[in-house]
Enzyme design. Structure first.
Site, PDB file in Angstrom:
ATOM      1  N   LYS A   1       0.820  -1.210   0.000  1.00 25.36           N
ATOM      2  CA  LYS A   1       0.000   0.000   0.000  1.00 25.36           C
ATOM      3  C   LYS A   1       0.860   1.268   0.000  1.00 25.36           C
ATOM      4  O   LYS A   1       2.084   1.201   0.174  1.00 25.36           O
ATOM      5  CB  LYS A   1      -0.946  -0.034   1.199  1.00 25.36           C
ATOM      6  CG  LYS A   1      -1.952  -1.183   1.122  1.00 25.36           C
ATOM      7  CD  LYS A   1      -2.871  -1.177   2.328  1.00 25.36           C
ATOM      8  CE  LYS A   1      -3.884  -2.301   2.259  1.00 25.36           C
ATOM      9  NZ  LYS A   1      -4.811  -2.258   3.413  1.00 25.36           N
TER      10      LYS A   1
ATOM     11  N   TYR B   1     -12.276  -2.261  -4.249  1.00 30.00           N
ATOM     12  CA  TYR B   1     -12.820  -2.396  -2.900  1.00 30.00           C
ATOM     13  C   TYR B   1     -14.346  -2.321  -2.869  1.00 30.00           C
ATOM     14  O   TYR B   1     -14.938  -2.076  -1.818  1.00 30.00           O
ATOM     15  CB  TYR B   1     -12.202  -1.349  -1.971  1.00 30.00           C
ATOM     16  CG  TYR B   1     -10.778  -1.668  -1.604  1.00 30.00           C
ATOM     17  CD1 TYR B   1     -10.477  -2.719  -0.747  1.00 30.00           C
ATOM     18  CD2 TYR B   1      -9.721  -0.936  -2.131  1.00 30.00           C
ATOM     19  CE1 TYR B   1      -9.172  -3.032  -0.414  1.00 30.00           C
ATOM     20  CE2 TYR B   1      -8.405  -1.234  -1.800  1.00 30.00           C
ATOM     21  CZ  TYR B   1      -8.136  -2.284  -0.936  1.00 30.00           C
ATOM     22  OH  TYR B   1      -6.839  -2.589  -0.612  1.00 30.00           O
TER      23      TYR B   1
ATOM     24  N   HIS C   1      -1.904  -5.639   1.447  1.00 29.68           N
ATOM     25  CA  HIS C   1      -3.182  -6.316   1.201  1.00 29.68           C
ATOM     26  C   HIS C   1      -2.863  -7.668   0.612  1.00 29.68           C
ATOM     27  O   HIS C   1      -1.926  -7.805  -0.176  1.00 29.68           O
ATOM     28  CB  HIS C   1      -4.039  -5.526   0.191  1.00 29.68           C
ATOM     29  CG  HIS C   1      -5.168  -6.332  -0.371  1.00 29.68           C
ATOM     30  ND1 HIS C   1      -6.398  -6.388   0.229  1.00 29.68           N
ATOM     31  CD2 HIS C   1      -5.233  -7.157  -1.455  1.00 29.68           C
ATOM     32  CE1 HIS C   1      -7.182  -7.197  -0.473  1.00 29.68           C
ATOM     33  NE2 HIS C   1      -6.503  -7.677  -1.499  1.00 29.68           N
TER      34      HIS C   1
END
Length: 139
Positions: free
Chosen positions: A11, A51, A117
């Site tokens: 990220k 997302y 992630h």
């Protein structure tokens, strides 16, 4: 054990702190092979699409804003039980609950800026990998 592929994203907080090499080394040392990867600045639409499963959750807007705040390093990892192995390497989502020696325990600043992630299941991995990579881009 089954050979699997999983998506991994370093990220913006991890990229900004120059942790790409350190994190990729942990994956490789754990027996995971990097079969595709690139540095990318996500657009708002890309982050919202990725997302979308969280669209109705209160943290969705903050998550999208964070993910577009700087470049991310997106990769596909392959190996025996790659999904579980990657999740073990990452540690708990909340770095305060992550076991010592995991990526999140060592590098995450908060539950929001938690550095990495990773896919959570084979079905999720397939969808997430296809979101960012064409099969021809993976070796």
């Amino acid at each position: 054990m089954a050979i699997e592929r999983t998506l991994s994203i370093i990220k913006p907080d991890g990229v900004q702190r120059n942790l790409i090499g350190t994190i990729l080394t942990r994956f490789e040392e754990a027996g995971l092979k990097i079969v595709g990867g690139r540095l990318q600045q996500l657009s708002q639409a890309e982050a919202e699409g990725f997302y979308a499963v969280h669209k109705h959750r209160p943290f969705f807007g903050e998550l999208v804003s964070f993910m577009i705040s700087g470049p991310v390093f997106i990769s596909v990892l392959e190996g025996d039980d790659a999904i579980a192995k990657n999740r073990d390497l990452m540690g708990a989502t909340n770095p305060k609950e992550a076991k010592p020696g995991t990526i999140r325990a060592d590098f995450a600043k908060s539950i929001d800026a938690n550095t990495v992630h990773g896919s959570d299941a084979p079905e999720t991995a397939a969808v997430e990998i296809a979101y960012f990579f064409r099969s021809i881009e993976l070796v």
